[in-house]
Design a protein around this motif. Structure first.
Motif, PDB file in Angstrom:
ATOM      1  N   UNK A  35      87.609 -30.863  40.482  1.00  0.00           N
ATOM      2  CA  UNK A  35      86.665 -31.043  39.383  1.00  0.00           C
ATOM      3  C   UNK A  35      87.242 -32.021  38.358  1.00  0.00           C
ATOM      4  N   UNK A  36      86.410 -32.936  37.924  1.00  0.00           N
ATOM      5  CA  UNK A  36      86.783 -33.883  36.879  1.00  0.00           C
ATOM      6  C   UNK A  36      86.479 -33.295  35.502  1.00  0.00           C
ATOM      7  N   UNK A  37      85.296 -32.678  35.362  1.00  0.00           N
ATOM      8  CA  UNK A  37      84.902 -32.092  34.076  1.00  0.00           C
ATOM      9  C   UNK A  37      83.790 -31.069  34.300  1.00  0.00           C
ATOM     10  N   UNK A  38      83.742 -30.086  33.410  1.00  0.00           N
ATOM     11  CA  UNK A  38      82.659 -29.104  33.390  1.00  0.00           C
ATOM     12  C   UNK A  38      82.165 -29.040  31.957  1.00  0.00           C
ATOM     13  N   UNK A  39      80.868 -29.296  31.779  1.00  0.00           N
ATOM     14  CA  UNK A  39      80.295 -29.324  30.439  1.00  0.00           C
ATOM     15  C   UNK A  39      79.037 -28.463  30.421  1.00  0.00           C
ATOM     16  N   UNK A  40      78.930 -27.644  29.399  1.00  0.00           N
ATOM     17  CA  UNK A  40      77.742 -26.825  29.196  1.00  0.00           C
ATOM     18  C   UNK A  40      77.021 -27.352  27.962  1.00  0.00           C
ATOM     19  N   UNK A  41      75.824 -27.897  28.188  1.00  0.00           N
ATOM     20  CA  UNK A  41      75.031 -28.448  27.092  1.00  0.00           C
ATOM     21  C   UNK A  41      73.640 -27.850  27.166  1.00  0.00           C
ATOM     22  N   UNK A  42      73.265 -27.163  26.086  1.00  0.00           N
ATOM     23  CA  UNK A  42      71.968 -26.494  26.026  1.00  0.00           C
ATOM     24  C   UNK A  42      71.794 -25.602  27.247  1.00  0.00           C
ATOM     25  N   UNK A  43      70.869 -25.925  28.134  1.00  0.00           N
ATOM     26  CA  UNK A  43      70.629 -25.054  29.280  1.00  0.00           C
ATOM     27  C   UNK A  43      71.090 -25.672  30.598  1.00  0.00           C
ATOM     28  N   UNK A  44      72.065 -26.596  30.531  1.00  0.00           N
ATOM     29  CA  UNK A  44      72.560 -27.278  31.731  1.00  0.00           C
ATOM     30  C   UNK A  44      74.076 -27.122  31.836  1.00  0.00           C
ATOM     31  N   UNK A  45      74.525 -26.654  32.996  1.00  0.00           N
ATOM     32  CA  UNK A  45      75.947 -26.640  33.313  1.00  0.00           C
ATOM     33  C   UNK A  45      76.173 -27.829  34.236  1.00  0.00           C
ATOM     34  N   UNK A  46      76.907 -28.830  33.750  1.00  0.00           N
ATOM     35  CA  UNK A  46      77.150 -30.040  34.545  1.00  0.00           C
ATOM     36  C   UNK A  46      78.581 -30.007  35.052  1.00  0.00           C
ATOM     37  N   UNK A  47      78.717 -30.149  36.364  1.00  0.00           N
ATOM     38  CA  UNK A  47      80.018 -30.167  37.015  1.00  0.00           C
ATOM     39  C   UNK A  47      80.220 -31.564  37.593  1.00  0.00           C
ATOM     40  N   UNK A  50      85.456 -34.835  41.181  1.00  0.00           N
ATOM     41  CA  UNK A  50      86.388 -35.943  41.276  1.00  0.00           C
ATOM     42  C   UNK A  50      86.328 -36.500  42.702  1.00  0.00           C
ATOM     43  N   UNK A  51      85.093 -36.753  43.165  1.00  0.00           N
ATOM     44  CA  UNK A  51      84.828 -37.202  44.530  1.00  0.00           C
ATOM     45  C   UNK A  51      83.762 -38.283  44.501  1.00  0.00           C
ATOM     46  N   UNK A  87      75.591 -30.863  39.877  1.00  0.00           N
ATOM     47  CA  UNK A  87      76.861 -31.179  40.530  1.00  0.00           C
ATOM     48  C   UNK A  87      76.807 -32.669  40.855  1.00  0.00           C
ATOM     49  N   UNK A  88      77.651 -33.447  40.181  1.00  0.00           N
ATOM     50  CA  UNK A  88      77.542 -34.899  40.200  1.00  0.00           C
ATOM     51  C   UNK A  88      78.856 -35.525  40.686  1.00  0.00           C
ATOM     52  N   UNK A  89      78.743 -36.660  41.376  1.00  0.00           N
ATOM     53  CA  UNK A  89      79.947 -37.342  41.877  1.00  0.00           C
ATOM     54  C   UNK A  89      80.726 -37.996  40.732  1.00  0.00           C
ATOM     55  N   UNK A  90      81.882 -38.553  41.062  1.00  0.00           N
ATOM     56  CA  UNK A  90      82.773 -39.103  40.035  1.00  0.00           C
ATOM     57  C   UNK A  90      82.202 -40.320  39.322  1.00  0.00           C
ATOM     58  N   UNK A  92      78.899 -40.544  38.592  1.00  0.00           N
ATOM     59  CA  UNK A  92      77.672 -40.148  37.907  1.00  0.00           C
ATOM     60  C   UNK A  92      76.430 -40.749  38.524  1.00  0.00           C
ATOM     61  N   UNK A  93      76.516 -41.126  39.797  1.00  0.00           N
ATOM     62  CA  UNK A  93      75.410 -41.816  40.448  1.00  0.00           C
ATOM     63  C   UNK A  93      74.703 -40.975  41.506  1.00  0.00           C
ATOM     64  N   UNK A  94      75.318 -39.888  41.959  1.00  0.00           N
ATOM     65  CA  UNK A  94      74.753 -39.097  43.041  1.00  0.00           C
ATOM     66  C   UNK A  94      75.130 -37.645  42.846  1.00  0.00           C
ATOM     67  N   UNK A  95      74.264 -36.760  43.279  1.00  0.00           N
ATOM     68  CA  UNK A  95      74.571 -35.346  43.184  1.00  0.00           C
ATOM     69  C   UNK A  95      73.390 -34.484  43.566  1.00  0.00           C
ATOM     70  N   UNK A  96      73.523 -33.199  43.247  1.00  0.00           N
ATOM     71  CA  UNK A  96      72.479 -32.223  43.550  1.00  0.00           C
ATOM     72  C   UNK A  96      72.332 -31.290  42.359  1.00  0.00           C
ATOM     73  N   UNK A  97      71.130 -30.727  42.236  1.00  0.00           N
ATOM     74  CA  UNK A  97      70.823 -29.859  41.104  1.00  0.00           C
ATOM     75  C   UNK A  97      70.343 -28.508  41.617  1.00  0.00           C
ATOM     76  N   UNK A  98      70.935 -27.452  41.086  1.00  0.00           N
ATOM     77  CA  UNK A  98      70.500 -26.089  41.361  1.00  0.00           C
ATOM     78  C   UNK A  98      69.652 -25.647  40.181  1.00  0.00           C
ATOM     79  N   UNK A  99      68.406 -25.298  40.442  1.00  0.00           N
ATOM     80  CA  UNK A  99      67.537 -24.804  39.383  1.00  0.00           C
ATOM     81  C   UNK A  99      67.675 -23.296  39.347  1.00  0.00           C
ATOM     82  N   UNK A 100      68.344 -22.814  38.316  1.00  0.00           N
ATOM     83  CA  UNK A 100      68.552 -21.382  38.176  1.00  0.00           C
ATOM     84  C   UNK A 100      69.716 -21.084  37.264  1.00  0.00           C
ATOM     85  N   UNK A 101      69.827 -19.817  36.947  1.00  0.00           N
ATOM     86  CA  UNK A 101      70.880 -19.344  36.059  1.00  0.00           C
ATOM     87  C   UNK A 101      71.335 -17.962  36.479  1.00  0.00           C
TER      88      UNK A 101
END
Length: 133
Positions: A35-47, A50-51, A87-90, A92-101
């Motif tokens: 993992x490069x960074x984990x940030x929680x902003x409002x209602x989004x957990x962004x991971x 480092x790939x 969940x985003x690549x290093x 910030x151009x590609x990734x996947x999103x899980x809708x849920x909490x």
């Protein structure tokens, strides 16, 4: 003088994103991953990984680890109530999103791994795309 007042009023009305502390149980579950960074902003957990690419397996591992933090340590999220996991690549151009909490994580906890990966995750997943400027 009117321009300064208008500018100040405009700046005051902008809704700035506010990063919140990531629950320790989530950070602990994600620590073994690259993992490069984990940030929680409002209602989004962004991971941010480092790939160069977020594969289905990496994405599933991140979501399962985040949900495991809630399952193993109930109440560990405190007042945290995110509604999506990005969940985003290093780059910030590609990734996947899980809708849920939390509710979706509890549902995952009641399923076996095949059910999670073959049924539950596909229903709650979308491709991530970088915000346009």
């Amino acid at each position: 003088m009117k321009k300064i007042g208008f500018t100040l009023l405009l700046l005051a009305s902008i809704n700035f994103a506010h990063a919140e502390p990531v629950p320790a149980s989530i950070a602990k579950q994600l620590k073994p991953l690259d993992i490069k960074a984990v940030v929680l902003t409002n209602d989004v957990l962004r991971v941010d990984m480092n790939r160069p690419r977020v594969t289905e397996d990496i994405y599933a591992t991140v979501v399962n680890n985040v949900c495991t933090s809630l399952i193993l340590e109930p109440g560990s999220w405190g007042n945290t109530d995110f509604r999506r996991i990005e969940v985003v690549n290093s780059f910030g151009a590609q990734g996947r999103v899980f809708t849920g909490g939390a509710a979706e994580c509890r549902a995952i906890g009641k399923l076996n791994m095949d059910q999670v990966n073959q049924e539950f995750l596909p229903e709650h997943t979308s491709l991530w795309s970088a915000p346009s400027n």
